[in-house]
Write a protein that holds these residues in place. Structure first.
Motif, mmCIF file in Angstrom:
data_model
loop_
_atom_site.group_PDB
_atom_site.id
_atom_site.type_symbol
_atom_site.label_atom_id
_atom_site.label_comp_id
_atom_site.label_asym_id
_atom_site.label_seq_id
_atom_site.Cartn_x
_atom_site.Cartn_y
_atom_site.Cartn_z
ATOM 1 N N PRO A 108 0.806 -1.224 0.000
ATOM 2 C CA PRO A 108 0.000 0.000 0.000
ATOM 3 C C PRO A 108 0.834 1.267 0.000
ATOM 4 C CG PRO A 108 -0.946 -1.608 1.496
ATOM 5 C CD PRO A 108 0.367 -2.178 1.027
ATOM 6 N N GLU A 109 1.928 1.294 0.798
ATOM 7 C CA GLU A 109 2.718 2.517 0.847
ATOM 8 C C GLU A 109 3.441 2.761 -0.466
ATOM 9 O OE1 GLU A 109 5.095 -0.764 2.979
ATOM 10 O OE2 GLU A 109 3.036 -0.044 2.823
ATOM 11 N N GLN A 110 3.785 1.670 -1.199
ATOM 12 C CA GLN A 110 4.415 1.839 -2.492
ATOM 13 C C GLN A 110 3.407 2.341 -3.510
ATOM 14 O OE1 GLN A 110 5.801 -2.197 -2.825
ATOM 15 N NE2 GLN A 110 7.920 -1.606 -2.455
ATOM 16 N N ALA A 111 2.186 1.876 -3.400
ATOM 17 C CA ALA A 111 1.154 2.291 -4.349
ATOM 18 C C ALA A 111 0.856 3.763 -4.233
ATOM 19 C CB ALA A 111 -0.121 1.492 -4.108
ATOM 20 N N ARG A 112 1.075 4.333 -3.034
ATOM 21 C CA ARG A 112 0.785 5.756 -2.843
ATOM 22 C C ARG A 112 1.945 6.625 -3.291
ATOM 23 N NH1 ARG A 112 -1.312 3.867 2.256
ATOM 24 N NH2 ARG A 112 0.576 4.560 3.310
ATOM 25 N N ALA A 113 3.093 6.013 -3.539
ATOM 26 C CA ALA A 113 4.279 6.786 -3.884
ATOM 27 C C ALA A 113 4.206 7.276 -5.315
ATOM 28 C CB ALA A 113 5.533 5.928 -3.691
ATOM 29 N N GLY A 137 -7.062 1.941 -2.719
ATOM 30 C CA GLY A 137 -5.853 2.598 -2.258
ATOM 31 C C GLY A 137 -4.673 2.473 -3.196
ATOM 32 N N GLU A 138 -4.838 1.751 -4.311
ATOM 33 C CA GLU A 138 -3.736 1.519 -5.244
ATOM 34 C C GLU A 138 -3.943 2.311 -6.526
ATOM 35 O OE1 GLU A 138 -1.534 -2.312 -7.365
ATOM 36 O OE2 GLU A 138 -3.647 -2.432 -6.789
ATOM 37 N N GLN A 139 -2.845 2.798 -7.088
ATOM 38 C CA GLN A 139 -2.848 3.410 -8.407
ATOM 39 C C GLN A 139 -1.743 2.751 -9.226
ATOM 40 O OE1 GLN A 139 -2.313 7.560 -7.175
ATOM 41 N NE2 GLN A 139 -4.431 7.988 -7.742
ATOM 42 N N HIS A 140 -1.942 2.702 -10.548
ATOM 43 C CA HIS A 140 -0.965 1.987 -11.360
ATOM 44 C C HIS A 140 -0.991 2.491 -12.798
ATOM 45 C CE1 HIS A 140 1.921 -1.107 -11.973
ATOM 46 N NE2 HIS A 140 1.184 -1.796 -12.823
ATOM 47 N N LYS A 141 0.143 2.322 -13.500
ATOM 48 C CA LYS A 141 0.242 2.682 -14.916
ATOM 49 C C LYS A 141 0.471 1.428 -15.753
ATOM 50 C CE LYS A 141 1.913 7.431 -14.482
ATOM 51 N NZ LYS A 141 3.000 8.382 -14.812
ATOM 52 N N VAL A 142 -0.128 1.417 -16.944
ATOM 53 C CA VAL A 142 -0.031 0.276 -17.847
ATOM 54 C C VAL A 142 0.339 0.790 -19.240
ATOM 55 C CG1 VAL A 142 -1.289 -1.602 -18.954
ATOM 56 C CG2 VAL A 142 -1.757 -1.040 -16.566
ATOM 57 N N SER A 143 1.303 0.141 -19.876
ATOM 58 C CA SER A 143 1.648 0.431 -21.270
ATOM 59 C C SER A 143 0.968 -0.594 -22.160
ATOM 60 C CB SER A 143 3.164 0.359 -21.474
ATOM 61 O OG SER A 143 3.830 1.328 -20.706
ATOM 62 N N LEU A 144 0.163 -0.131 -23.122
ATOM 63 C CA LEU A 144 -0.512 -1.034 -24.031
ATOM 64 C C LEU A 144 0.344 -1.274 -25.271
ATOM 65 C CD1 LEU A 144 -4.157 0.360 -23.819
ATOM 66 C CD2 LEU A 144 -3.001 -1.290 -22.320
ATOM 67 N N GLU A 145 -0.005 -2.282 -26.027
ATOM 68 C CA GLU A 145 0.825 -2.707 -27.148
ATOM 69 C C GLU A 145 0.899 -1.687 -28.266
ATOM 70 O OE1 GLU A 145 -1.573 -5.288 -30.235
ATOM 71 O OE2 GLU A 145 -1.636 -6.249 -28.272
ATOM 72 N N TYR A 187 -10.142 5.754 -1.479
ATOM 73 C CA TYR A 187 -8.761 5.290 -1.402
ATOM 74 C C TYR A 187 -8.439 4.536 -0.113
ATOM 75 C CZ TYR A 187 -8.046 8.457 -5.337
ATOM 76 O OH TYR A 187 -8.125 9.081 -6.559
ATOM 77 N N THR A 188 -9.426 4.233 0.706
ATOM 78 C CA THR A 188 -9.110 3.621 1.993
ATOM 79 C C THR A 188 -10.162 2.593 2.401
ATOM 80 O OG1 THR A 188 -8.677 4.086 4.339
ATOM 81 C CG2 THR A 188 -10.307 5.478 3.235
ATOM 82 N N ASN A 196 -5.106 20.632 -0.240
ATOM 83 C CA ASN A 196 -4.513 19.643 -1.119
ATOM 84 C C ASN A 196 -4.021 18.488 -0.259
ATOM 85 O OD1 ASN A 196 -2.490 18.257 -2.801
ATOM 86 N ND2 ASN A 196 -2.833 19.944 -4.234
ATOM 87 N N TYR A 197 -4.546 17.285 -0.494
ATOM 88 C CA TYR A 197 -4.314 16.181 0.430
ATOM 89 C C TYR A 197 -3.817 14.930 -0.292
ATOM 90 C CZ TYR A 197 -7.312 19.176 3.263
ATOM 91 O OH TYR A 197 -7.857 20.254 3.927
ATOM 92 N N SER A 198 -3.031 14.128 0.412
ATOM 93 C CA SER A 198 -2.593 12.843 -0.095
ATOM 94 C C SER A 198 -3.762 11.873 -0.093
ATOM 95 C CB SER A 198 -1.460 12.293 0.775
ATOM 96 O OG SER A 198 -1.171 10.958 0.440
ATOM 97 N N VAL A 199 -3.941 11.131 -1.190
ATOM 98 C CA VAL A 199 -5.094 10.234 -1.284
ATOM 99 C C VAL A 199 -5.013 9.074 -0.304
ATOM 100 C CG1 VAL A 199 -5.498 10.792 -3.700
ATOM 101 C CG2 VAL A 199 -4.005 8.870 -3.121
ATOM 102 N N GLY A 200 -3.822 8.732 0.156
ATOM 103 C CA GLY A 200 -3.679 7.550 0.995
ATOM 104 C C GLY A 200 -3.562 7.812 2.471
#
Length: 316
Positions: A63-68, A107-115, A258-259, A278-282
């Protein structure tokens, strides 16, 4: 594995690194599409490399990595991708032909590269299913919110299906969010065409959106149109939420996405009090503590929730 297979997978890993890099260019995207079109082996190798990288990342995330900050170092991705590409996953390619599902937890966010070179940023509790072939590029947003940085392809417009809406563009940068059958579309750059997935007689579709425009749809109706401040609207991609005078109830609802430890408003009279910041989502605890400083609100930290109630002094 033959030397040729290793070489192709190494190339696939290199392209994955370029596409995930912060400094990727339109030339990178054009080069990648040309490489992909050279052979079916290239397409299969990239699908496998990208899928394994995503699965490995999901297994390691905390979780803490996902918020970074989600910025990706090109050298790190290249090194990881080359190692992953060497894995034996022949059965995975068959699955990927019917499309790939990407999802985030609460609580997680992520990026994906498509083909095709498109980059997708997934917000918390989001799920998309992506399918591509020689004639179409399509992503179905099943829930949540995603930002699409679409690589240009004039022959195959990129389509996002969300609820009853179909959003199409040959190239653009935009957000799509879905809450049940309510769909919000925010265009950052480019041009978007929005129409009903199943057209209804008498409904004025398709609809063209201009940069900076937000439109909210509920089934076949437009329920809201506005031009938000783009820096605020896109703050979630940096793991932040910005509020400027919104009712406390709206701010709390946004933070709660997010929680698993929700903030609960116990006194209805404080729900419409305006809040800015302005607040941190996590970090719901920091958000609640800030609320207690800005508003006549008392915060109680319980095991499974955080409660807000009006202070006794403010009732007098």
């Amino acid at each position: 594995m033959s030397g040729g297979d290793k070489a192709v997978r190494a190339e696939a890993a290199a392209w994955l690194a370029r596409l995930r890099s912060e400094d990727r260019t339109a030339e990178d995207e054009r080069g990648f599409r040309a490489w992909l079109a050279e052979s079916e082996d290239h397409r299969a190798a990239f699908e496998v490399t990208n899928a394994i990288f995503e699965m490995a990342g999901a297994a390691d995330r905390r979780p803490e990595q996902a918020r970074a900050d989600l910025r990706v170092n090109r050298r790190h991705v290249l090194r990881a991708g080359m190692g992953l590409a060497a894995a034996s996953v022949a059965g995975l390619v068959v699955y990927l032909r019917s499309g790939t599902t990407y999802a985030t937890e609460i609580g997680e966010q992520h990026k994906v590269s498509l083909e095709d070179g498109t980059l997708v940023s997934l917000d918390t509790d989001t799920e998309i299913h992506v399918s591509m072939n020689d004639t179409r590029r399509q992503a179905k947003l099943r829930k949540g919110r995603a930002h699409f940085d679409v690589a240009e392809d004039k022959v195959r417009p990129f389509q996002v299906i969300a609820g009853d809406q179909r959003i199409s563009t040959p190239r653009g940068h935009f957000d799509v969010s879905r809450d049940g059958m309510v769909v919000s579309v925010l265009l950052e750059e480019g041009l978007l065409e929005v129409e009903l997935e199943n057209p209804v007689a008498g409904v004025p579709m398709p609809r063209l959106l201009a940069a900076g425009q937000l439109v909210v749809f509920a089934e076949d109706k437009v329920v809201r149109e506005e031009r938000p401040v783009m820096e605020r609207a896109g703050a979630w991609r940096q793991g932040r939420l910005a509020f400027f005078g919104e009712p406390l109830a709206e701010a709390v609802a946004a933070m709660n996405r997010y929680t698993r430890r929700p903030i609960v408003i116990l006194d209805p009279e404080i729900a419409q009090m305006p809040i800015s910041g302005n607040y941190s989502v996590g970090d719901p605890q920091a958000f609640a503590t800030s609320i207690s400083v800005l508003l006549p609100v008392r915060v109680e930290m319980e095991r499974n929730r955080i409660t807000l109630r009006r202070t006794e002094e403010s009732r007098a």
